[in-house]
Enzyme design. Structure first.
Site, PDB file in Angstrom:
ATOM      1  N   TRP A 248       0.816  -1.221   0.000  1.00 18.93           N
ATOM      2  CA  TRP A 248       0.000   0.000   0.000  1.00 18.93           C
ATOM      3  C   TRP A 248       0.848   1.269   0.000  1.00 18.93           C
ATOM      4  O   TRP A 248       1.891   1.330   0.647  1.00 18.93           O
ATOM      5  CB  TRP A 248      -0.874  -0.002   1.261  1.00 18.93           C
ATOM      6  CG  TRP A 248      -1.553   1.297   1.545  1.00 18.93           C
ATOM      7  CD1 TRP A 248      -1.024   2.385   2.183  1.00 18.93           C
ATOM      8  CD2 TRP A 248      -2.895   1.651   1.196  1.00 18.93           C
ATOM      9  NE1 TRP A 248      -1.964   3.396   2.252  1.00 18.93           N
ATOM     10  CE2 TRP A 248      -3.120   2.968   1.658  1.00 18.93           C
ATOM     11  CE3 TRP A 248      -3.937   0.984   0.541  1.00 18.93           C
ATOM     12  CZ2 TRP A 248      -4.336   3.626   1.492  1.00 18.93           C
ATOM     13  CZ3 TRP A 248      -5.153   1.644   0.380  1.00 18.93           C
ATOM     14  CH2 TRP A 248      -5.339   2.944   0.850  1.00 18.93           C
TER      15      TRP A 248
ATOM     16  N   PHE B 227       3.610   8.697  10.326  1.00 18.96           N
ATOM     17  CA  PHE B 227       2.666   9.387   9.454  1.00 18.96           C
ATOM     18  C   PHE B 227       3.381  10.459   8.619  1.00 18.96           C
ATOM     19  O   PHE B 227       4.586  10.664   8.732  1.00 18.96           O
ATOM     20  CB  PHE B 227       1.533   9.983  10.301  1.00 18.96           C
ATOM     21  CG  PHE B 227       0.392   9.026  10.562  1.00 18.96           C
ATOM     22  CD1 PHE B 227       0.558   7.642  10.439  1.00 18.96           C
ATOM     23  CD2 PHE B 227      -0.868   9.496  10.925  1.00 18.96           C
ATOM     24  CE1 PHE B 227      -0.502   6.760  10.672  1.00 18.96           C
ATOM     25  CE2 PHE B 227      -1.931   8.629  11.151  1.00 18.96           C
ATOM     26  CZ  PHE B 227      -1.750   7.263  11.029  1.00 18.96           C
ATOM     27  N   SER B 228       2.576  11.173   7.852  1.00 20.41           N
ATOM     28  CA  SER B 228       3.142  12.073   6.849  1.00 20.41           C
ATOM     29  C   SER B 228       4.008  13.183   7.433  1.00 20.41           C
ATOM     30  O   SER B 228       3.861  13.569   8.593  1.00 20.41           O
ATOM     31  CB  SER B 228       2.015  12.708   6.027  1.00 20.41           C
ATOM     32  OG  SER B 228       1.513  11.733   5.147  1.00 20.41           O
TER      33      SER B 228
ATOM     34  N   ARG C 155      -0.963  16.469  13.024  1.00 20.59           N
ATOM     35  CA  ARG C 155      -0.046  15.696  12.169  1.00 20.59           C
ATOM     36  C   ARG C 155       0.353  16.427  10.891  1.00 20.59           C
ATOM     37  O   ARG C 155      -0.173  17.449  10.542  1.00 20.59           O
ATOM     38  CB  ARG C 155      -0.691  14.360  11.814  1.00 20.59           C
ATOM     39  CG  ARG C 155      -2.038  14.470  11.110  1.00 20.59           C
ATOM     40  CD  ARG C 155      -2.564  13.066  10.794  1.00 20.59           C
ATOM     41  NE  ARG C 155      -3.924  13.110  10.267  1.00 20.59           N
ATOM     42  CZ  ARG C 155      -5.021  13.004  10.993  1.00 20.59           C
ATOM     43  NH1 ARG C 155      -4.949  12.844  12.305  1.00 20.59           N
ATOM     44  NH2 ARG C 155      -6.213  13.074  10.421  1.00 20.59           N
ATOM     45  N   ASP C 156       1.285  15.784  10.188  1.00 21.30           N
ATOM     46  CA  ASP C 156       1.730  16.145   8.835  1.00 21.30           C
ATOM     47  C   ASP C 156       2.556  17.437   8.819  1.00 21.30           C
ATOM     48  O   ASP C 156       2.233  18.407   8.117  1.00 21.30           O
ATOM     49  CB  ASP C 156       0.524  16.274   7.881  1.00 21.30           C
ATOM     50  CG  ASP C 156      -0.405  15.065   7.939  1.00 21.30           C
ATOM     51  OD1 ASP C 156       0.073  13.997   8.362  1.00 21.30           O
ATOM     52  OD2 ASP C 156      -1.581  15.189   7.586  1.00 21.30           O
TER      53      ASP C 156
ATOM     54  N   ASN D 212       0.129   5.716   0.284  1.00 23.91           N
ATOM     55  CA  ASN D 212      -0.741   6.902   0.195  1.00 23.91           C
ATOM     56  C   ASN D 212       0.124   8.156   0.071  1.00 23.91           C
ATOM     57  O   ASN D 212       0.893   8.235  -0.899  1.00 23.91           O
ATOM     58  CB  ASN D 212      -1.880   6.949   1.220  1.00 23.91           C
ATOM     59  CG  ASN D 212      -1.535   6.863   2.682  1.00 23.91           C
ATOM     60  OD1 ASN D 212      -1.176   5.816   3.168  1.00 23.91           O
ATOM     61  ND2 ASN D 212      -1.669   7.946   3.406  1.00 23.91           N
ATOM     62  N   ASP D 213      -0.011   9.126   0.928  1.00 20.83           N
ATOM     63  CA  ASP D 213       0.563  10.460   0.669  1.00 20.83           C
ATOM     64  C   ASP D 213       2.042  10.464   0.262  1.00 20.83           C
ATOM     65  O   ASP D 213       2.855   9.757   0.872  1.00 20.83           O
ATOM     66  CB  ASP D 213       0.535  11.333   1.933  1.00 20.83           C
ATOM     67  CG  ASP D 213      -0.768  11.298   2.669  1.00 20.83           C
ATOM     68  OD1 ASP D 213      -1.724  10.695   2.174  1.00 20.83           O
ATOM     69  OD2 ASP D 213      -0.810  11.879   3.770  1.00 20.83           O
TER      70      ASP D 213
ATOM     71  N   TRP E 268      -9.357   8.405  -0.362  1.00 22.64           N
ATOM     72  CA  TRP E 268      -9.735   7.531   0.753  1.00 22.64           C
ATOM     73  C   TRP E 268     -11.096   6.904   0.491  1.00 22.64           C
ATOM     74  O   TRP E 268     -12.027   7.583   0.029  1.00 22.64           O
ATOM     75  CB  TRP E 268      -9.773   8.329   2.065  1.00 22.64           C
ATOM     76  CG  TRP E 268      -8.395   8.661   2.559  1.00 22.64           C
ATOM     77  CD1 TRP E 268      -7.821   9.909   2.596  1.00 22.64           C
ATOM     78  CD2 TRP E 268      -7.418   7.752   3.056  1.00 22.64           C
ATOM     79  NE1 TRP E 268      -6.543   9.813   3.085  1.00 22.64           N
ATOM     80  CE2 TRP E 268      -6.266   8.502   3.385  1.00 22.64           C
ATOM     81  CE3 TRP E 268      -7.393   6.370   3.264  1.00 22.64           C
ATOM     82  CZ2 TRP E 268      -5.106   7.927   3.905  1.00 22.64           C
ATOM     83  CZ3 TRP E 268      -6.234   5.791   3.779  1.00 22.64           C
ATOM     84  CH2 TRP E 268      -5.113   6.573   4.095  1.00 22.64           C
TER      85      TRP E 268
HETATM   86  C1  FRU Z   1      -3.643  11.965   4.642  1.00 25.12           C
HETATM   87  C2  FRU Z   1      -3.295  11.231   5.921  1.00 25.12           C
HETATM   88  C3  FRU Z   1      -2.413  12.082   6.802  1.00 25.12           C
HETATM   89  C4  FRU Z   1      -1.713  11.067   7.649  1.00 25.12           C
HETATM   90  C5  FRU Z   1      -1.527   9.932   6.691  1.00 25.12           C
HETATM   91  C6  FRU Z   1      -1.637   8.580   7.328  1.00 25.12           C
HETATM   92  O1  FRU Z   1      -4.001  11.125   3.590  1.00 25.12           O
HETATM   93  O2  FRU Z   1      -4.467  10.851   6.593  1.00 25.12           O
HETATM   94  O3  FRU Z   1      -3.106  13.059   7.540  1.00 25.12           O
HETATM   95  O4  FRU Z   1      -0.503  11.539   8.146  1.00 25.12           O
HETATM   96  O5  FRU Z   1      -2.528  10.062   5.697  1.00 25.12           O
HETATM   97  O6  FRU Z   1      -1.275   7.568   6.442  1.00 25.12           O
END
Ligand code: FRU
Length: 477
Positions: free
Chosen positions: A35, A97-98, A159-160, A37-38, A296
């Protein structure tokens, strides 16, 4: 379960060999398996572009996040590197996380969110998110430096981090949720380790979301752009149709001052699948963004094939004369071009014409003569699943995907001025399409899932005629 980079690498090697590649991207970045994602930590360091990404190596579902890693000389040919960070520590035991990356002298610094539950993970009251640092000299192996910003009292979603240098200081913004209000919080530091709170940079008003994920903040032209991915904005007409949005607020800001908005939230991409974009600067000063080319909770049929998710093409941002953020494919994307195949079509009259077969890695270029086109619908189709067309009655440019076998059907669209020429660049990959409209005016990005034998391209014009001044395709490497 405990996690380590070595275990992740072992898993990825085995899983990579077992992939079904029918929808695996030919010229976009995706994980070796599992998988994604960001995009995270996009940066130029020591002669390479680095792209990290949210990654779960152990399955095609989201899970305890690792940072996957790839590097490139040109933003289009990527070389996979070992997983950069795994959720190994007490500070990130439930996920890395991001976050972002900066170059600090001879060191590459990753600033990311440690995600952890103190107790039962089903109870959000137990959720803590902290900002962590990891550093590297070689850009490949990272040393964990632990927490640099702890969770503010009373906050759970925090986060992020996006870090940048300005004047003599480092700045960091972090997305947060205060009750039902999405926020961006600001911090300042001299050394990336000790951070002072500088308050809330901006926050949602009614209707602007309960959580602002993945904030980014940069100068474009003479404005500041606050780019972020809000959760909880309601759909309204043609706007905000995806589960979550990504877009920007323009404004003005100087260190030590308030961010003063100039205008409303505007979506950056109008397709079905674009989220959590992050920006970075090239050595020659261009502001590039890359996003996650998915959404998502949207079906990801490639999960049956051993992988899930991909990143967008790199896109250069600029500010238009009327203060809109324009997005064009980064010029490096042109280096993928091989042969040019012009299509000998000038006018279509209530008909469809086949123009290419097996479009898998292609850039289609079309110039429609709006003022001379009377058809109610005219455009381009890929097999039976994708149509990109002008709907003259709606006065919109529509991207329609129709993959009922995968539960993915529907349209996204942008408004059009019908009597103007319409210039389209359409990037088709095995399971994605990115449509750039009128040289920066709009972009629509969606995942597509053509079955075998469903990759023929046709031009069509129904209920009238449509004229092209130019049309053809680049075969991409
Ligand atoms: C955005 C997010 C971020 C988080 C990450 C987790 O898509 O939800 O806020 O850090 O993905 O995988």
């Amino acid at each position: 379960m405990t996690y380590s980079i070595a275990d992740a690498e072992q898993e990825l090697k085995v899983k990579h060999d077992a992939l079904n590649l029918r929808w695996y991207p030919r010229y976009h970045l995706a994980a070796r398996a599992g998988w994604i994602n960001d995009p995270n930590g996009l940066v130029w360091f020591d002669g390479w572009y680095h792209a990290f990404y949210q990654h779960h190596p152990y399955s095609t579902q989201w899970g305890p996040m690792h940072w996957g890693h790839a590097r490139s000389q040109d933003l289009v040919h990527w070389e996979h590197l070992p997983v950069a960070i795994a959720p190994e520590g007490p500070e990130d035991k439930d996920g890395c996380f991001s976050g972002s990356a900066v170059v600090d002298g001879d060191t590459l610094a990753l600033i990311y969110t440690g995600h952890k539950f103190h107790g039962d993970a089903d109870n959000e009251e137990n959720l803590y998110q902290v900002q962590c640092l990891a550093t590297s000299r070689d850009g490949i192996h990272f040393e964990r430096q632990g927490i640099v910003v702890d969770t503010p009292p009373g906050v759970h979603h925090f986060r992020d981090p996006k870090v940048w240098r300005e004047g003599e200081s480092w700045y960091m913004i972090v997305g947060a949720r205060a009750g039902e209000t999405g926020q961006v919080r600001l911090y300042r530091s001299a050394d990336l380790r000790q951070w002072q709170e500088e308050g809330v940079l901006d926050e949602a008003e009614a209707g602007m979301g309960f959580m602002w994920e993945c904030p980014d903040f940069f100068t474009l032209g003479d404005k500041r752009v606050l780019m972020f991915s809000p959760q909880g904005m309601a759909a309204h007409g043609f706007k905000n149709r995806n589960l979550f949005q990504s877009g920007y607020l323009l404004g003005d800001w100087q260190p030590g001052q308030q961010f003063v908005r100039a205008g409303e939230f505007i979506e950056l991409d109008h397709g079905h699948d674009f989220y959590a974009p992050q920006s970075f600067l090239t050595p020659d000063g261009r502001r590039i963004v890359i996003g996650w080319l998915d959404m998502w909770e949207s079906p990801l049929p490639e999960q049956q094939d051993g992988w899930a998710g991909m990143l967008s093409l790199p896109r250069e941002l600029s500010l238009s004369a009327d203060n809109r953020v324009e997005m064009r494919p980064a010029k490096e994307v042109e280096s993928l071009r091989q042969g040019w195949y012009p299509w000998p079509v000038s006018t279509l009259n209530n008909q469809q014409i086949g123009v290419a077969e097996n479009a898998e890695a292609m850039e289609v270029v079309l110039n429609w003569k709006g003022a001379e086109s009377t058809a109610e619908q005219y455009g381009l189709s890929l097999g039976d699943g994708l149509r990109i067309y002008v709907d003259a009655q709606m006065q919109r440019l529509v991207l329609e995907r129709h993959y009922p076998q995968h539960g993915l059907c529907g349209t996204r669209s942008v408004p059009l001025t019908l009597d103007h020429d319409l210039h389209l660049r359409v990037f088709i990959d095995s399971s994605s399409v990115e449509l750039f409209v009128n040289d920066g005016e709009a972009c629509l990005s969606s995942r597509i899932y053509p079955d075998a034998g469903q990759r023929d391209l046709r031009l069509f014009a129904w209920s009238g005629s449509a004229s092209l001044s130019d049309g053809g395709a680049w075969q991409l490497e």
